[in-house]
Design an enzyme around this catalytic site. Structure first.
Site, PDB file in Angstrom:
ATOM      1  N   ASN A  23       0.782  -1.229   0.000  1.00  0.00           N
ATOM      2  CA  ASN A  23       0.000   0.000   0.000  1.00  0.00           C
ATOM      3  C   ASN A  23       0.821   1.290   0.000  1.00  0.00           C
ATOM      4  O   ASN A  23       0.287   2.366   0.245  1.00  0.00           O
ATOM      5  CB  ASN A  23      -0.980  -0.015   1.187  1.00  0.00           C
ATOM      6  CG  ASN A  23      -2.120  -0.975   0.920  1.00  0.00           C
ATOM      7  OD1 ASN A  23      -2.469  -1.234  -0.227  1.00  0.00           O
ATOM      8  ND2 ASN A  23      -2.698  -1.528   1.980  1.00  0.00           N
ATOM      9  N   TRP A  62       7.440  -0.012  -0.313  1.00  0.00           N
ATOM     10  CA  TRP A  62       8.442   1.050  -0.197  1.00  0.00           C
ATOM     11  C   TRP A  62       8.206   1.763   1.135  1.00  0.00           C
ATOM     12  O   TRP A  62       7.490   2.767   1.198  1.00  0.00           O
ATOM     13  CB  TRP A  62       8.354   2.030  -1.381  1.00  0.00           C
ATOM     14  CG  TRP A  62       9.471   3.029  -1.355  1.00  0.00           C
ATOM     15  CD1 TRP A  62       9.406   4.303  -0.871  1.00  0.00           C
ATOM     16  CD2 TRP A  62      10.822   2.831  -1.808  1.00  0.00           C
ATOM     17  NE1 TRP A  62      10.639   4.912  -0.985  1.00  0.00           N
ATOM     18  CE2 TRP A  62      11.522   4.035  -1.561  1.00  0.00           C
ATOM     19  CE3 TRP A  62      11.506   1.748  -2.387  1.00  0.00           C
ATOM     20  CZ2 TRP A  62      12.875   4.191  -1.875  1.00  0.00           C
ATOM     21  CZ3 TRP A  62      12.843   1.916  -2.698  1.00  0.00           C
ATOM     22  CH2 TRP A  62      13.518   3.122  -2.454  1.00  0.00           C
ATOM     23  N   ASN A  71      -5.460  -5.119   3.032  1.00  0.00           N
ATOM     24  CA  ASN A  71      -6.254  -4.248   3.905  1.00  0.00           C
ATOM     25  C   ASN A  71      -7.329  -3.434   3.207  1.00  0.00           C
ATOM     26  O   ASN A  71      -7.528  -2.253   3.517  1.00  0.00           O
ATOM     27  CB  ASN A  71      -5.311  -3.353   4.716  1.00  0.00           C
ATOM     28  CG  ASN A  71      -4.664  -4.158   5.835  1.00  0.00           C
ATOM     29  OD1 ASN A  71      -5.318  -5.014   6.429  1.00  0.00           O
ATOM     30  ND2 ASN A  71      -3.395  -3.916   6.117  1.00  0.00           N
ATOM     31  N   TYR A 116       2.856   7.404   2.899  1.00  0.00           N
ATOM     32  CA  TYR A 116       2.903   6.076   3.531  1.00  0.00           C
ATOM     33  C   TYR A 116       1.926   5.126   2.845  1.00  0.00           C
ATOM     34  O   TYR A 116       2.271   3.990   2.522  1.00  0.00           O
ATOM     35  CB  TYR A 116       2.583   6.199   5.022  1.00  0.00           C
ATOM     36  CG  TYR A 116       2.621   4.883   5.742  1.00  0.00           C
ATOM     37  CD1 TYR A 116       3.813   4.185   5.888  1.00  0.00           C
ATOM     38  CD2 TYR A 116       1.452   4.323   6.240  1.00  0.00           C
ATOM     39  CE1 TYR A 116       3.849   2.964   6.519  1.00  0.00           C
ATOM     40  CE2 TYR A 116       1.484   3.095   6.879  1.00  0.00           C
ATOM     41  CZ  TYR A 116       2.676   2.417   7.020  1.00  0.00           C
ATOM     42  OH  TYR A 116       2.697   1.206   7.636  1.00  0.00           O
ATOM     43  N   HIS A 173       6.086  -3.830  13.651  1.00  0.00           N
ATOM     44  CA  HIS A 173       6.706  -4.222  12.386  1.00  0.00           C
ATOM     45  C   HIS A 173       8.119  -3.676  12.236  1.00  0.00           C
ATOM     46  O   HIS A 173       8.496  -2.705  12.855  1.00  0.00           O
ATOM     47  CB  HIS A 173       5.880  -3.718  11.212  1.00  0.00           C
ATOM     48  CG  HIS A 173       4.541  -4.350  11.129  1.00  0.00           C
ATOM     49  ND1 HIS A 173       4.311  -5.678  11.394  1.00  0.00           N
ATOM     50  CD2 HIS A 173       3.347  -3.829  10.821  1.00  0.00           C
ATOM     51  CE1 HIS A 173       3.037  -5.927  11.235  1.00  0.00           C
ATOM     52  NE2 HIS A 173       2.424  -4.837  10.904  1.00  0.00           N
ATOM     53  N   GLY A 219       2.175  -7.680   4.021  1.00  0.00           N
ATOM     54  CA  GLY A 219       2.848  -7.836   2.740  1.00  0.00           C
ATOM     55  C   GLY A 219       3.816  -9.011   2.731  1.00  0.00           C
ATOM     56  O   GLY A 219       3.823  -9.810   1.797  1.00  0.00           O
TER      57      GLY A 219
HETATM   58  N1  CTP Z   1       3.988  -1.493   2.672  1.00  0.00           N
HETATM   59  C1  CTP Z   1       5.261  -1.011   2.320  1.00  0.00           C
HETATM   60  N2  CTP Z   1       5.526   0.329   2.399  1.00  0.00           N
HETATM   61  C2  CTP Z   1       4.597   1.196   2.816  1.00  0.00           C
HETATM   62  C3  CTP Z   1       3.307   0.718   3.199  1.00  0.00           C
HETATM   63  C4  CTP Z   1       3.043  -0.639   3.105  1.00  0.00           C
HETATM   64  O1  CTP Z   1       6.135  -1.784   1.950  1.00  0.00           O
HETATM   65  N3  CTP Z   1       4.885   2.508   2.865  1.00  0.00           N
HETATM   66  C5  CTP Z   1       3.694  -2.941   2.523  1.00  0.00           C
HETATM   67  C6  CTP Z   1       3.873  -3.712   3.834  1.00  0.00           C
HETATM   68  O2  CTP Z   1       4.362  -4.994   3.541  1.00  0.00           O
HETATM   69  C7  CTP Z   1       2.444  -3.791   4.355  1.00  0.00           C
HETATM   70  C8  CTP Z   1       1.638  -3.891   3.074  1.00  0.00           C
HETATM   71  O3  CTP Z   1       2.339  -3.078   2.141  1.00  0.00           O
HETATM   72  O4  CTP Z   1       2.208  -4.904   5.164  1.00  0.00           O
HETATM   73  C9  CTP Z   1       0.211  -3.427   3.231  1.00  0.00           C
HETATM   74  O5  CTP Z   1       0.210  -2.110   3.753  1.00  0.00           O
HETATM   75  P1  CTP Z   1      -0.685  -1.702   5.000  1.00  0.00           P
HETATM   76  O6  CTP Z   1      -2.101  -1.962   4.706  1.00  0.00           O
HETATM   77  O7  CTP Z   1      -0.279  -0.354   5.393  1.00  0.00           O
HETATM   78  O8  CTP Z   1      -0.232  -2.717   6.117  1.00  0.00           O
HETATM   79  P2  CTP Z   1       0.091  -2.295   7.633  1.00  0.00           P
HETATM   80  O9  CTP Z   1      -0.556  -0.997   7.983  1.00  0.00           O
HETATM   81  O10 CTP Z   1       1.531  -2.444   7.857  1.00  0.00           O
HETATM   82  O11 CTP Z   1      -0.669  -3.296   8.438  1.00  0.00           O
HETATM   83  P3  CTP Z   1      -0.216  -4.736   8.781  1.00  0.00           P
HETATM   84  O12 CTP Z   1      -0.189  -4.719  10.259  1.00  0.00           O
HETATM   85  O13 CTP Z   1      -1.303  -5.524   8.204  1.00  0.00           O
HETATM   86  O14 CTP Z   1       1.095  -5.047   8.154  1.00  0.00           O
END
Ligand code: CTP
Length: 319
Positions: A109, A263, A132, A276, A293, A243
């Site tokens: 995301n 990213w 998500n 983000y 995380h 992810g």
């Molecule tokens: N992600 C990423 N860089 C970002 C945002 C997200 O690499 N700036 C990747 C991560 O692997 C993340 C996935 O995209 O798990 C999905 O994003 P998100 O819905 O934001 O997941 P999280 O908020 O991290 O929630 P979770 O606890 O499910 O990981």
């Protein structure tokens, strides 16, 4: 740590060393990525020692009954009861049973997707995984729309749907669920306490409105197994992100895996700001203190796998 990773990512890899690419450009061209079939198969085999995506992707009807008590994976002192609705929505057989796909896209995301024009490329994959319940409608040019599996952490109901405080939000969630027509909705319901009501609300909506989704609720052992696999490979993650979980599961049934929207850094390779999330105004600080995380660490591991040809990471524009 973030800066080092960003700089590192523009360093030429083995494929760049041909004189061809140096002659015509003053800075190294993006590396020519080649799939490493042997390595992919090796990784699949190794992961199978820790978990089996076909089984661990969901608890099945046969293994639970209404009223059963479950201890949350991360809050073992807290419990929940298997409700009638949850039971009704458990699959009878694995939604991935016997499944194999030539190519899979996993769409993270990150705001890095904005202006990427990756939509068409993403939608061309045989199986597309999203995270998500991220919106697609207003962003199809950059993120595509095909969705074969989408995850939903219970917290999404709070963050993106205002805990369904009124009919407007309820309707919004309903619309999103309806738009999934037929895909797998993957809900980690047994991980952390606090999401109980939210999972129940969603289950209720799905049943009441006969929403056409195939629900899946990951097994109790999945997270520890995934963590175990990565720890064994010296990737010291605290708790895998959605992810990384999706990549780990996908190795079982996808021949080639392509990652987009991964990213976890506030600036791109040219130092331009990156959101983000591509779709909301959540800020970066959000991950550092409060979240368990270790995204930059995960990213580094994924980047290495990209360089080895086990997966393809797209962090710029498509085409
Ligand atoms: N992600 C990423 N860089 C970002 C945002 C997200 O690499 N700036 C990747 C991560 O692997 C993340 C996935 O995209 O798990 C999905 O994003 P998100 O819905 O934001 O997941 P999280 O908020 O991290 O929630 P979770 O606890 O499910 O990981």
């Amino acid at each position: 740590g973030a800066e080092m990773v960003i700089n590192g990512s523009s360093s030429p890899t083995v494929a760049d060393r041909s004189n061809e690419s140096i002659k015509h450009h003053d800075r190294p061209v993006p590396s020519k990525w080649r799939h490493n079939q042997t390595l992919s198969l090796k990784i699949r085999k190794h992961i199978l020692k820790f978990l089996d995506a076909e089984k661990d992707i969901s608890v099945l009807k046969g293994t639970l009954k209404p009223g059963d008590i479950i201890h949350y994976v991360f809050d073992r002192d807290s419990t929940m009861n298997v409700s009638q609705n949850l039971y009704a929505l458990l699959p009878r057989t694995s939604p991935l049973k016997g499944k194999h796909f030539r190519t899979c896209a996993i769409v993270g995301n990150s705001g890095i997707l904005l202006n990427s024009s990756c939509g068409q490329e993403i939608d061309a994959h045989s199986f597309v995984i999203r995270c998500n319940l991220a919106p697609v409608q207003e962003y199809t040019r950059d993120v595509g729309s095909k969705t074969d599996l989408v995850t939903m952490n219970p917290s999404v109901i709070q963050r993106a749907f205002e805990d369904l405080v009124n009919d407007t939000w309820r309707e919004k969630l309903l619309q999103r669920l309806h738009s999934l027509n037929g895909s797998i909705l993957w809900i980690p319901a047994f991980m952390a306490k606090g999401g109980k009501e939210r999972v129940e609300w969603v289950n209720e909506l799905i049943l009441k409105h006969h929403i056409n989704v195939r629900t899946a609720y990951p097994s109790l052992r999945l997270l520890h197994a995934v963590r175990g696999y990565w720890l064994t490979n010296k990737v010291y993650i605290k708790r895998p992100t959605t992810g990384l979980l999706m990549y780990t599961l996908a190795t079982r049934f996808c021949n080639r895996i392509y990652l987009y929207g991964f990213w976890p850094f506030p600036r791109d390779q040219d130092q331009n700001p990156v959101k983000y999330h591509y779709y909301d105004s959540l800020k970066y600080g959000y991950t550092s203190q409060t979240s368990p995380h270790t995204m930059p660490l995960e990213f580094k591991a994924l980047k290495t796998l990209h360089q080895q040809g086990a997966l393809k990471l797209t962090v710029g524009q498509c085409e």
